[in-house]
Structure formats: C-alpha cells, structure tokens
Design a protein around this motif. Sequence first.
Motif, PDB file in Angstrom:
ATOM      1  N   THR D   5      -6.341  -5.813   2.274  1.00 24.01           N
ATOM      2  CA  THR D   5      -5.370  -5.686   1.197  1.00 24.01           C
ATOM      3  C   THR D   5      -5.621  -6.710   0.108  1.00 24.01           C
ATOM      4  O   THR D   5      -5.572  -6.391  -1.091  1.00 24.01           O
ATOM      5  N   TYR D   6      -5.884  -7.936   0.503  1.00 18.21           N
ATOM      6  CA  TYR D   6      -6.184  -8.962  -0.508  1.00 18.21           C
ATOM      7  C   TYR D   6      -7.394  -8.555  -1.337  1.00 18.21           C
ATOM      8  O   TYR D   6      -7.423  -8.688  -2.557  1.00 18.21           O
ATOM      9  N   ILE D   7      -8.419  -8.071  -0.662  1.00 14.28           N
ATOM     10  CA  ILE D   7      -9.623  -7.661  -1.391  1.00 14.28           C
ATOM     11  C   ILE D   7      -9.313  -6.490  -2.303  1.00 14.28           C
ATOM     12  O   ILE D   7      -9.790  -6.423  -3.441  1.00 14.28           O
TER      13      ILE D   7
ATOM     14  N   MET E   1       7.851  -6.279   2.792  1.00 11.98           N
ATOM     15  CA  MET E   1       6.982  -5.588   1.843  1.00 11.98           C
ATOM     16  C   MET E   1       5.615  -5.380   2.478  1.00 11.98           C
ATOM     17  O   MET E   1       4.967  -6.334   2.905  1.00 11.98           O
ATOM     18  N   ASP E   2       5.204  -4.145   2.561  1.00 12.21           N
ATOM     19  CA  ASP E   2       3.944  -3.867   3.228  1.00 12.21           C
ATOM     20  C   ASP E   2       2.769  -3.859   2.250  1.00 12.21           C
ATOM     21  O   ASP E   2       2.953  -4.022   1.040  1.00 12.21           O
ATOM     22  N   SER E   3       1.581  -3.659   2.779  1.00 13.09           N
ATOM     23  CA  SER E   3       0.364  -3.726   1.981  1.00 13.09           C
ATOM     24  C   SER E   3       0.387  -2.723   0.840  1.00 13.09           C
ATOM     25  O   SER E   3      -0.018  -3.027  -0.280  1.00 13.09           O
ATOM     26  N   ALA E   4       0.854  -1.513   1.111  1.00 14.19           N
ATOM     27  CA  ALA E   4       0.837  -0.477   0.083  1.00 14.19           C
ATOM     28  C   ALA E   4       1.638  -0.916  -1.132  1.00 14.19           C
ATOM     29  O   ALA E   4       1.276  -0.634  -2.277  1.00 14.19           O
ATOM     30  N   THR E   5       2.741  -1.625  -0.912  1.00 10.95           N
ATOM     31  CA  THR E   5       3.552  -2.063  -2.037  1.00 10.95           C
ATOM     32  C   THR E   5       2.801  -3.056  -2.904  1.00 10.95           C
ATOM     33  O   THR E   5       2.820  -2.973  -4.134  1.00 10.95           O
ATOM     34  N   TYR E   6       2.133  -4.002  -2.266  1.00  9.53           N
ATOM     35  CA  TYR E   6       1.356  -4.966  -3.049  1.00  9.53           C
ATOM     36  C   TYR E   6       0.309  -4.246  -3.888  1.00  9.53           C
ATOM     37  O   TYR E   6       0.096  -4.546  -5.058  1.00  9.53           O
ATOM     38  N   ILE E   7      -0.369  -3.293  -3.269  1.00  7.07           N
ATOM     39  CA  ILE E   7      -1.405  -2.566  -4.006  1.00  7.07           C
ATOM     40  C   ILE E   7      -0.784  -1.768  -5.147  1.00  7.07           C
ATOM     41  O   ILE E   7      -1.330  -1.693  -6.257  1.00  7.07           O
ATOM     42  N   ALA E   8       0.386  -1.185  -4.897  1.00 13.10           N
ATOM     43  CA  ALA E   8       1.054  -0.416  -5.948  1.00 13.10           C
ATOM     44  C   ALA E   8       1.392  -1.313  -7.130  1.00 13.10           C
ATOM     45  O   ALA E   8       1.155  -0.965  -8.288  1.00 13.10           O
ATOM     46  N   ILE E   9       1.943  -2.487  -6.845  1.00 14.16           N
ATOM     47  CA  ILE E   9       2.316  -3.396  -7.930  1.00 14.16           C
ATOM     48  C   ILE E   9       1.090  -3.821  -8.711  1.00 14.16           C
ATOM     49  O   ILE E   9       1.072  -3.792  -9.945  1.00 14.16           O
ATOM     50  N   ALA E  10       0.032  -4.199  -8.007  1.00 10.97           N
ATOM     51  CA  ALA E  10      -1.179  -4.614  -8.703  1.00 10.97           C
ATOM     52  C   ALA E  10      -1.724  -3.480  -9.553  1.00 10.97           C
ATOM     53  O   ALA E  10      -2.185  -3.683 -10.687  1.00 10.97           O
ATOM     54  N   SER E  11      -1.656  -2.252  -9.044  1.00 11.89           N
ATOM     55  CA  SER E  11      -2.176  -1.117  -9.800  1.00 11.89           C
ATOM     56  C   SER E  11      -1.337  -0.865 -11.049  1.00 11.89           C
ATOM     57  O   SER E  11      -1.870  -0.589 -12.130  1.00 11.89           O
ATOM     58  N   ILE E  12      -0.027  -0.957 -10.926  1.00  9.13           N
ATOM     59  CA  ILE E  12       0.838  -0.715 -12.088  1.00  9.13           C
ATOM     60  C   ILE E  12       0.551  -1.726 -13.182  1.00  9.13           C
ATOM     61  O   ILE E  12       0.321  -1.377 -14.343  1.00  9.13           O
ATOM     62  N   ILE E  13       0.555  -3.000 -12.799  1.00 10.83           N
ATOM     63  CA  ILE E  13       0.369  -4.036 -13.818  1.00 10.83           C
ATOM     64  C   ILE E  13      -1.016  -3.926 -14.440  1.00 10.83           C
ATOM     65  O   ILE E  13      -1.181  -4.004 -15.659  1.00 10.83           O
ATOM     66  N   THR E  14      -2.030  -3.717 -13.605  1.00  6.99           N
ATOM     67  CA  THR E  14      -3.384  -3.650 -14.143  1.00  6.99           C
ATOM     68  C   THR E  14      -3.572  -2.429 -15.035  1.00  6.99           C
ATOM     69  O   THR E  14      -4.222  -2.503 -16.082  1.00  6.99           O
ATOM     70  N   ALA E  15      -3.021  -1.291 -14.627  1.00  5.32           N
ATOM     71  CA  ALA E  15      -3.183  -0.083 -15.432  1.00  5.32           C
ATOM     72  C   ALA E  15      -2.610  -0.289 -16.829  1.00  5.32           C
ATOM     73  O   ALA E  15      -3.227   0.083 -17.837  1.00  5.32           O
TER      74      ALA E  15
END
Lengths: 94, 94, 94, 94, 94, 94, 94, 94, 94, 94, 94, 94, 94, 94
Positions: D5-7, E1-15
């Motif tokens: 996940t970090y990656i 907060m699970d892994s998918a949420t972190y990835i979702a947040i990173a994707s939203i901000i980056t997009a």
Amino acid sequence: MDSATYIAIASIITAGLTIAIGSVGPALGEGRAVATALTSVAQQPDAAATITRTLFVGLAMIESVAIYCFVVSMILIFANPFWNSAVAAAAAGH
Amino acid sequence: MDSATYIAIASIITAGLTIAIGSVGPALGEGRAVATALTSVAQQPDAAATITRTLFVGLAMIESVAIYCFVVSMILIFANPFWNSAVAAAAAGH
Amino acid sequence: MDSATYIAIASIITAGLTIAIGSVGPALGEGRAVATALTSVAQQPDAAATITRTLFVGLAMIESVAIYCFVVSMILIFANPFWNSAVAAAAAGH
Amino acid sequence: MDSATYIAIASIITAGLTIAIGSVGPALGEGRAVATALTSVAQQPDAAATITRTLFVGLAMIESVAIYCFVVSMILIFANPFWNSAVAAAAAGH
Amino acid sequence: MDSATYIAIASIITAGLTIAIGSVGPALGEGRAVATALTSVAQQPDAAATITRTLFVGLAMIESVAIYCFVVSMILIFANPFWNSAVAAAAAGH
Amino acid sequence: MDSATYIAIASIITAGLTIAIGSVGPALGEGRAVATALTSVAQQPDAAATITRTLFVGLAMIESVAIYCFVVSMILIFANPFWNSAVAAAAAGH
Amino acid sequence: MDSATYIAIASIITAGLTIAIGSVGPALGEGRAVATALTSVAQQPDAAATITRTLFVGLAMIESVAIYCFVVSMILIFANPFWNSAVAAAAAGH
Amino acid sequence: MDSATYIAIASIITAGLTIAIGSVGPALGEGRAVATALTSVAQQPDAAATITRTLFVGLAMIESVAIYCFVVSMILIFANPFWNSAVAAAAAGH
Amino acid sequence: MDSATYIAIASIITAGLTIAIGSVGPALGEGRAVATALTSVAQQPDAAATITRTLFVGLAMIESVAIYCFVVSMILIFANPFWNSAVAAAAAGH
Amino acid sequence: MDSATYIAIASIITAGLTIAIGSVGPALGEGRAVATALTSVAQQPDAAATITRTLFVGLAMIESVAIYCFVVSMILIFANPFWNSAVAAAAAGH
Amino acid sequence: MDSATYIAIASIITAGLTIAIGSVGPALGEGRAVATALTSVAQQPDAAATITRTLFVGLAMIESVAIYCFVVSMILIFANPFWNSAVAAAAAGH
Amino acid sequence: MDSATYIAIASIITAGLTIAIGSVGPALGEGRAVATALTSVAQQPDAAATITRTLFVGLAMIESVAIYCFVVSMILIFANPFWNSAVAAAAAGH
Amino acid sequence: MDSATYIAIASIITAGLTIAIGSVGPALGEGRAVATALTSVAQQPDAAATITRTLFVGLAMIESVAIYCFVVSMILIFANPFWNSAVAAAAAGH
Amino acid sequence: MDSATYIAIASIITAGLTIAIGSVGPALGEGRAVATALTSVAQQPDAAATITRTLFVGLAMIESVAIYCFVVSMILIFANPFWNSAVAAAAAGH
C-alpha cells in the motif's frame, strides 16, 4: 542509529545540495557572459582577440565560485573531519 | 531499519535532486548561449568560425558545472564512502 | 514495513521528481534556442545551413543535461544498487 | 497498512506529479518556439519551408523531454518493478 | 481506515493536482502562440494560410502535453491498477 | 471518522484547488490572446475577419484546458467512483 | 468532533481559497485585455466598434473561468453533496 | 472546544484570506487598465469619451471578480450555513 | 484555554494578515496609475483635466478593493459575530 | 547522540548551504559585469585598457563577497570554536 | 500559560507582520510614482505645478493604504479588544 | 544536551545563513554598478576619472552592507555574548 | 518557561522581522526614486532645483513607511505593553 | 533548558536574519542608484557635481534603512532588555 550515521546522512544531503544549488548561479552567469561575447564578436569582429581574452578571464572568475561549491562538496564526502572524528570515536569503543 | 538503510535513502534522494536541480542552470545558460550564437551568425555570417569556436568553449565551461552535479550524483550512487562504511560495519557483525 | 520498502518508496519518489524537475530547464533552454534559430533563419536565409548545424550541436548539448536526469531516473528504477542490496539481504534471511 | 500500500501511494502521487511538473517546461518552450516560427513566417514568407522544417525538428526535441516524463509516469503506474516485487512478496505469504 | 481508503485519497488528490498544475504550462504556451499568430496575420495577411496551418500544428503539439496530464488524471480516477488491486484484495477477504 | 469522511474531505479540497489553480493559466493565456487580437485589429482593420476567426479557434483551445480542470472538479464532486465505493461499502454494513 | 464538522471545515476553507486563488488569473487577464483595448481605440478610433465587440467576447471567455471557480465555491457552500450525506447520516442516528 | 468553535475559526481565517488574496489580482488589473486609459487619453484626447466608456465597462468586469471574493467572505461571516447548522445543533442540546 | 480564546487569536491573526496582504495589490496598482497619470500630463498638458478626472475615478475603484480588506479586518476586530457568540455563551455559564 | 554530534551536523549543513546560497549572487553579478565589459569593448575598442582595469577591480569587489561565504564555510568545517569546545569537553570526561 | 498570554503573543506577532508586509506595496508604489514624477518634470518643466499636485494626491492615496496597516498594527498593540477582555476576565478571578 | 549546545547550534546556523543571504543583495548591486560603469566608460571615455571615482564610492557603500552581515556573522562565531554567558555558567557548576 | 518568556521570545523575533521585511520595500522604492532623479537631472539640468525638491518630498514619504516599521520594532522591544503587563503580573506573585 | 537560553537562541537567530534580510533591499537600491548615477555622469559630464551630490543624499537615505536593521541587530545582541531581565531573574535565584 549511532552518531556516525547521522553525520553520514547530513554529509550526503549537504554535499548534493551544495553543488546542486551552487551550480545555478555560475551556469546562468557564464551563459550570460558567453552570450554577450558572441554578440560582441559578431558586432566587432576586429576586437575578437580582446573580447575572447576578457571572456576567458571572466569565465574563470565565475567558474571559481562553482569550484568553491565543488570543493566543499568533495570535502564533505571524502575529507570530512567530523566523520573522521566519529569513526575514530567508534573505533575507540565509544 | 538499520543505519545502512537510512544512508541508502538519503543517498537515493540526494542523488536525484542533485542532478535535477543542477540541470536547471546549465540548461538555461546553454540555451541562452546557443540562442545568441544563432543570432550572431545570422547577423555576421563572416564571423561564423570565430563565433562557433567561442560558443563551444563557452558551452564546455557551462556543461562542466552540470557535470560536477552528475559526478556527485554518480559518486553518491556507485562510490558512496558512507554506504561502503555502513555495509562493511554490517558485514562485520555490527 | 521493512528496509526494502523504505528504499523502494524513496526510489519511486526520487525517480519521478528527478526527471520532472530536470525537464524544466532543458525544455525552456531548447525552446529559446529553437526560437532564435527560427528568427535567424528568417533574417538571414542564406546562412540557414550554418544556423541549423549550430542549432543541432547546441540542442544536443542541452538535451544531454536532460538525459543525465533520465539516466539517473532509470538507474533508480531498474538498476538501483541500494535496492539490490536490500533485496539480497532480505533473501539471505536478514 | 502493508508495504504494498505504501508503494502504491508513493507511485500514484509520483506518477501524477511527474507528468504535471514535467509538462510546464515543454509547454512553455514549445509555445515560444511556435510563436517565433509564426513571427518568422510572417516576416520572411519565402523561407517558410526551412522555418517549418526547423520548427518540427525543434518541437520533436522539446517534446522528447515531455515524453521522458510521460514514460516515467507510465512505468510507475503500469510497470513498476517495486510494486511487482511487493505483490510477489505478498503472494508468497510474506 | 483500510488500505483502499488511503489509495483512494491519494488518487483523488493526485488526479486533481495533476491536471491543475499541468494546465498552467500549456495554457500559457498556447496563449503565446495564438497571440503571435494574430500579430503575424495582422502584419502579413497574405501569409495567413501558412501561419494558420503552422499555428494549428503547434497548438496540437502543446495540447498534447496537456492531454498527457489529462490521461494520467483519468487513469488515476477510472483505471487505477493499484485501486483495483486493493479492491480485489478486500473482496478476497483480506 | 470513517473512511467515507476522509474521502469526502479529500474530494472537497481537491475539487476546489483543481479549478482554482487550473484557472490561472487559461485566464492569463486568454488575456494575452485577446490583447494581441485587439492590437492586431487596430493595426490592420482589413484583416479583422481572419484575426477574429483565428482568435476564436485559439480561445477554444485554451478554454479546453480550463474545461479539463472543471470536468475533473465536477467528477470529484458529483461522480466520484471512490466515494460511491465507500458509500456502498458503508451501506453494506462495512 | 464528528464527521460533519470536518466536512464543514474543509468546505469553508476550500470555498474561500477557490474563489480567492481563482480570481488572480482572470483579473490580471481582463486587466491586460482592457488595457490593450484602450490602447487600440486610441490608436485606431475608427475601429472602435470592432475592437469593443472583440473585447466583450474575450472578456466573457475570461470571466467564464472565474465563474467556474465561483460556481464550485457556491456548490461547496450551498449544495455540497458530501455535507448533505453527512447531515442525513447524523439525522439517521449515526 | 466544540464543533462550533472549529467552524468559527475556519470561517474567520478563510473570510480574511479570501478577500486578502482575492484583492491582489483585481487591484493590479485595474491599475493596469487605468494606467493605459490615461496614456490613451493623453495620446488621443479626441477619443476620450470612447476610452472612458470602455474603461468603465472593463473596470466593472474586473471589479466583479473582487466582488465575488467579497461576497464569499461576507457569506462566511454573516450567512454561514455550516455555522448556523452547528449553532442549531448546540441549541438542540447536542 | 477556552473557545473564546481560540476565536480571539484567529481573529487577531486574520485581521492583521488581511489588511497586510490586501494592501500589496492596491498600492502597486495605484502607484502604476499615478505614475502613468504623471507621464500623460507631462506629455499632453492640455488634457490634464480629463486625465486627472479619469485618474481619480480609477483610484477610487482600486482603493475600494483595499477598503474591502479594511472593512473585513475591522469587522473581525470590532464586530465579530463568532466572538460575540462565544462571549455570550461564556456569560451564559457555558 | 551527544552534543558534539549535534554541533557536527549543524556545522556540516550550514557550511554547505552557506557557500551554495552565497554563490548565487556573486556568480550572477560577475556574469553581468563581464557581459557588459564585453559589450563595451566591442563598442569602444580604444577604451579596452580602462574597461578591463575597471572590470577587474569590480570583479574583485564582487568576488570578495563570495569569499566571505567561503571563509565562513571553511571556519565552520576546520576551525569551528563550538566544535573544539565540545570535543574538549568530551575529552575532559564530560 | 493562560489565555491572555496566547492573545498577547498573537497580537505581537501580527502587529509586526502587518506593518512589515503592508509596507512593501506602498513603498514600491510610491517609489514608482515619485520616479515618474521626476521624469515628467524633467521632460515638461512647465507642467511642474500640475505634476506635483497630482503626485501629492496620488501619494496620499497610496500612503493611506500603508496607514490602514499601521492603524491595525497600533490597534492590536494598544487598543486590542480581545486583550482587554482577557485581562478583565483574569482580573475578575477567572 | 545542555544549554550551551543549543546556543552553539543556533549560532552556527545563523552565522552561515547571515552571510549567505546577506551576500545576494550586495553582489547583485555591485554587479549592476560595475556593469553600468563599464558601459559609461565605453560611451564617454573622457569622463572615466569621474565615473571611476563615483563607482568606487558607490561600491564602498554597497560593500558596507555586506560587511554588516559579515560582522554579525563573525560576532556570532567568535564574540558571542550568549555563548560566553552559557560557558561561564557551565564553568560555575551550573 | 513562564508567560513572560514566551512574550519575550515573540517580541524579539517579531521586532527583528518587522524591520527586516519592512526595509525591502522602502529601500527599493528609494533606489528607484533616486535613480530617476539622477537621470532627470542629467537630462534637464535647468530643472535640478524642482527635481531635487520633489525628490526629497518623495523620499520623505517613502522613508515614513520604513519608519512605521522601525517604530513598531522599537515599541516591541522597549515599550511593549504585553511584556510590561506580564512582568507586573510576575512581580505581583502571579 | 531555562528561560534565558530560549531568549538567547531567539536573539541569535533574529539578529542574524534581521541584518541578512535587511541587506537585500538597500544593496539592490544602492546598486540601482549608483548605476544610474554613472550613466547620468557619462551622459551629462557638466552636471557631475549636482548628480554626485544628489546621489550621496540618496545613498544616505537608503543606507539609513540598512542601518535601522543593523541597529536592531546590535540591540538584540548587546543591549537586549529581555535577556537582561532574564539574567537578572536567574541571578536573583529564580
């Protein structure tokens, strides 16, 4: 993590940033000097010898500033007195 | 996370930033020098030989600043004395 | 999170930022060089051959700076000695 | 949150920023080159062929810098060796 | 907060940031190109056809850089391999 | 605070910043294009038709970059796949 | 502090910054367009009608970018789907 | 510190920054427009009526952007729906 | 530290920064307008009346933006609804 | 980590940044001085002696500022009174 | 540390920064106005009376913006309602 | 870490940054002064004596600002009253 | 650390930054005013009296802004009401 | 770490930054003033006396701003009332 590691990390980061930041000014300054040298030669080809000589002296002065940064960067990597002191302390069973 | 890892991370980040930041100045400086060389050639085609020669000397001076950065970056990746020291320490059963 | 993961993250971020920051200078420098080449050709069409040749040499010099950054970026992704060392350590049951 | 996940997060953020920051320089450089091309054509319509040809070579050089960034960005999303390694490790019951 | 949420947040901000930052350069570059095109047409109306054609090719090149950013932004929102992987892992009872 | 809230906050902040930052470039670029169009019309009133037509095509190209940002901003507010996924998960008794 | 409060704070801050940052570009762009319109009218009073008409179309295009920001700002304050969802959840005895 | 306090603080800070940042662009844009209006009147006193009328329309357009910011700022202080909701909740014995 | 104190601190800091940041744009804009007014008067003394009148209208428009900031600053210090609400709550034995 | 290590790290970082930041100004200033010297020589070759002499005095003055930075940087690395004090304290069994 | 101390610290820092940041714009704007006034007087000595009068009105307008900042700064130091309230609360045995 | 160490670190960092930041302005200012001196000598060789004398006075004034920074930097390293006080306190068995 | 110490630290830092930041604008503005005064005197020596008088009035106005900053800085060091209050409270056995 | 140490650290850092930041503006302003003085002398050697006198008055005004910063910096190091108060308190057995 012992003292030597902290000093190593600080040395690595500083060595890189020193030459990186220190290259911006000289590169821009030399670019400007070379650019006007070319303009001047084109405008007054008869003075090319004088212009070229003055240019080289000026470039040497500007390059010297970049070399100060390179010297500090190299000192931090290969002749760092703080690192030597820390390694000596570690070897002495600190 | 042991000392070697910290040093590796610092080396990676610094190596990249060094060449990245260090490329801004030389690229802009060379762009300026090339640009005025072209203007000068167009203005005074008879002096093209002198202009081109002066340009190449100048580009070499500016490029040298970028090469300082590249050298430091390569040293940090492939010949890093701090990393070698940490690896040796780890191999020695630190 | 083990050491290899930290190194992977640092490598990813650095690889991207290196080529991203490193593209600003060369792109602007080349844009300037091309722009004046066009002006010069329009002003002195007879010198087009000399101008074009000088332009290409200059663009190659400027592009070389961008390529330094691209090389460091690729090294960090595909030939990273620190990552190889960490993977080897992990495989050795570190 | 595991290593993968970090990656993944680092890859997402870096991929976006790489192409975002990397688009500023080429876009400005190309805009400048196109602008002077138009001025030059208007000033010397007879040299339009030479100008256009030189412009396209120059734009290709500048675009290549943007493509470096796009390539790194795509590599980080779709062919990320660190992510593959982390997924393989997770699949292996890490 | 699970892994998918972190990835979702990173994707939203980056997009969002990718297309936001990535729009600055192309917009300014296109503005400059269009501006000089208008000046050139006003100065040399007879060359309007050549100027307009060159302008459109140039705008396409510059727009392509913006489209790279838009593509990366869309990929991060709608075809994100990391998100798909995280959702699949969660569905598999991770 | 559950996952959906984090995603909502990230979406709100990103949606606003995307259109805010993304409006700077197009507005400045369009301002420049309109400004030179006016200068050109004043200088060559006979070419007003060509100038106006070229201006509108150019403005459309520049505006398209702003619309990319607006589209991403609207997607993040009203058609956010990550938010829909989080709401569905919450409704499913996550 | 519950979820709705976090969403409210993010909405307030984003709404303000969106219109604040988003006003810089359009204001400068419009200022430039108006300025050249005035110069053009003074230089060619006979073309005042064409200039004014072109100016208004251009201002409308630039203003549209500011209005995108204002719309997003108003949506975040008065028609925020995330806030509505959070309030509904709180009302449902969340 | 309850929810209403957090919302109050966010509203205060955002209201101030919105009008502060939002005043930079319009003030500079109007300054530029007024400046060229004065130059134009001095250059072509006969067109003073047309210039002044165009100036006032342009100033109104630019001022409208500042007023958007002022409106958002006032809404956040005196008609903040989130604050009203929080106060109502507190009054309801939340 | 109770709620009222937090609100007081936020109000103090925001009030100062609002007028401080908000003074940069108008001061520069007015400086530019006054400067061109002086140039114009020197160039066309006969149009001094028209120039001065246009200048004053323009200064008033620009000053209005600074006054928006001053008004918000004063409201935050002397007529802050959030502070009044917090003081009332404290007085009511909150 | 003992006191000496902290002082060593601060000295390393400061020494590098001092010469790095301190090289920007002198390099740009010297570049400008050299550039105008070349222009002046090309414009007035008869005054080359006076120009060159004035240039060297000026370069010496500017270089002196860079040397201040280099001196401070060297003092911090090789003659740091705080480091000496800390080392003495450590040797005294602090 | 009680509430009054926090308010005092915020007031001190804000008072200083307000006048510090707020002095940049007016000083630059006045410098520009004075500069063009001097140019105008030199160019048209006969209009010195009109120019000087217009200059003083303009300087007063620009100075007024600096005085807004000074007033807010003085209010924060010597007539701060939040400080008075906090002191009164402390005196009342808060 | 005792008080003296903190003071030593603050002194080291401040001493370096003071001369580093303080060198930017004087170097650029002197570069500009020297540059125009050279232009002036080339334009009016007869006034070389007056120009050179005025230049030296001006350089001395500008250099004085750099020397202020150097003096403060030296005071902080070699005659720091706070450090002396801390060392005295430590020696007194603090 | 008691309240008085916090207030002292805030006062020290703010006093320094106020005059430091506040000196940038006036110094640049005065430099510009003096520069144009010199140009104007050289261009129109007969108007030297008027120019010098206008210059001094303008310098006084610009200097006044710097003096505002100096006054606030001195008040914070030597006549700080918050410090006096804190000292009085401490003396009263707070 | 006692109160006096905190005050000492704040004083050291502020003293350095005050003169460092405060030297940028005066140095640039003086550089500009000297530069135009040289241009003016070269253009109008007969007015050298007036120009030089005006230059010195102007330099004194600009230098005064730098001296304000130097005074504050010296006060913070050698006549700091807060430090004296803290030392007195410590001596009194605080």
